[in-house]
Structures are given as C-alpha cells and as structure tokens.
Design a protein around this motif. Sequence first.
Motif, short mmCIF file in Angstrom:
data_model
loop_
_atom_site.label_atom_id
_atom_site.label_comp_id
_atom_site.label_asym_id
_atom_site.label_seq_id
_atom_site.Cartn_x
_atom_site.Cartn_y
_atom_site.Cartn_z
N PHE A 172 0.84 -1.20 0.00
CA PHE A 172 0.00 0.00 0.00
C PHE A 172 0.88 1.25 0.00
O PHE A 172 1.77 1.41 0.83
N THR B 250 -9.61 3.19 -1.41
CA THR B 250 -8.55 2.18 -1.46
C THR B 250 -9.13 0.78 -1.30
O THR B 250 -8.56 -0.18 -1.83
N GLU C 214 -5.64 -1.58 5.27
CA GLU C 214 -4.91 -0.94 4.17
C GLU C 214 -3.71 -1.77 3.78
O GLU C 214 -3.33 -1.84 2.61
#
Length: 260
Positions: free
Chosen positions: A23, A56, A116
């Motif tokens: 990420f 995301t 994430e």
Amino acid sequence: MSAADAPANTRGKLYLIPAPLDFGCDTQAPLQDALPLGTLQTAARITHWVCENAKTARAYLKRIDAVVPLAQPLQAQQIQELPREVHKKGDHAGQFDARPLLAAALEGHDIGLMSEAGMPAVADPGSSVARAAHDLGLEVVPLIGPVSLLLALAASGLNGQNFAFVGYLPQDADGRVQRIRELEALALRTGQTQLFIETPYRNAALLQSLTQTLQHHTRLAVARGLTLANASVRSDTVKAWRAKPVAAEERLPAVFAIGR
C-alpha cells in the motif's frame, strides 16, 4: 424476534481480510504472491465491508477481481468506513461502539474487515469491529495473509519468545529520544524485543535518532518493503550501523526493532 436475537446459524460471520504490504508503494507485487488462493476466494464472495477508506478498498477489490471474480461488481459492494477519529487515536480502548457497522451480519450477510496493509486490527484500526462481533455473538474468522510485524521479527534474529509492539514513537525530537531510551532500557533489562513503526516519510529521521541515541552494543533491526521485490532486512549492532549507515527509503514501509 430482533436481528440481534436471531439464531447463530442464520447470522453472517466477520472475516478479517489481510491486504498485501505494498500500500502506497510505487510498485505492486502480484496479489497471489502475497495472499493464498483461499483468502482471495473468500474475499471475492463477500459483498459487505468495513474499511478505513472506501476508495482504497475498491482498489483492493479490483485487484482481487483480476484473480478471482467478485460475486458482485464493485458498484454493488456495500462498503462502510471506520470514523476518522478511530484512524488517528486507535480503537482499542473500548470507546467506539462498532456494533452498528455489523448490522448486515445480523441479517445473514458475511462482512469483511479490510486493512490498508497487512492484518486488520494488528498495528491497524479494526479491533473495535472484532470486539463488537464477539459482543454480538458473531463468529470472527481471521484469514491468512502477511503480517509485517511477525515477518520483521522472524527475520531480525532478535528474541521471538518475548516481544512487544509499541506502535509509533513521538514525532518531536526530544520526546522521541526519551521514548527510545525507555524502550532500550526495557529491552536490555528483560530481553524483550521492542517493535515499532513509522510513517514512511519519517523513516530517515527515526533511523537517525535511533543510531544516535542507542548504546553501541544494542542490536537494531530494520525491515523495509517486506514481501516486495526490493525488500531488505538488516540486523546489526548500533556500532555497526554507525560505521556503515544506510539511507532510509522514504517510500517503503518499515518495521524497526531493538533488543539484545
């Protein structure tokens, strides 16, 4: 009978869906290199999500769809975000009630808790969601995927039988130095490895502070870009770090560890 009183076998489950560790990085590794097929297949059939950031989350689901087709298109996925204050302050103190985020599970839908990067609720928000699921009598199912803290610890050569993750160190220089000295004293006295992380663009400042503050015989390990093609792990005495310094890559996530 309310949804909360529904039999357990008619309720959905909460799946903890790990994410790859790339990420925010410039390059991304193939998804199937970081996550087993079983995890991706489970994620692909889930249509209700709790995450930090919906944008995301959709990007991650798009990557999953390229490997295992999603049960429903991206536009039909039900995605809820954790509140911003949970991102900043954490949610492990029991002050945030996440039960409303799990209403769909009480109606029979499985819900995915998405990170994430890495495992949800480990060095990441989400513990309140898992806690709420237990309070509601929902089954919590962690799936297999990368956990940067354990990967870094395993590669460090430091004590893996007794360790602690202490989160982020203070940003101000004086507070950071004081915290480093406290953690070093604990590590040297007890043998307990101390693990911590930093926002990538502050990695260089933290590394400099560590090499300047720690005693020369203390061992310092830095694991950068784990699971990526340019990953590196260095574990050495602070004396050796000073003799051969290495610049910290600002764009790579890193895990730091100190011990003896």
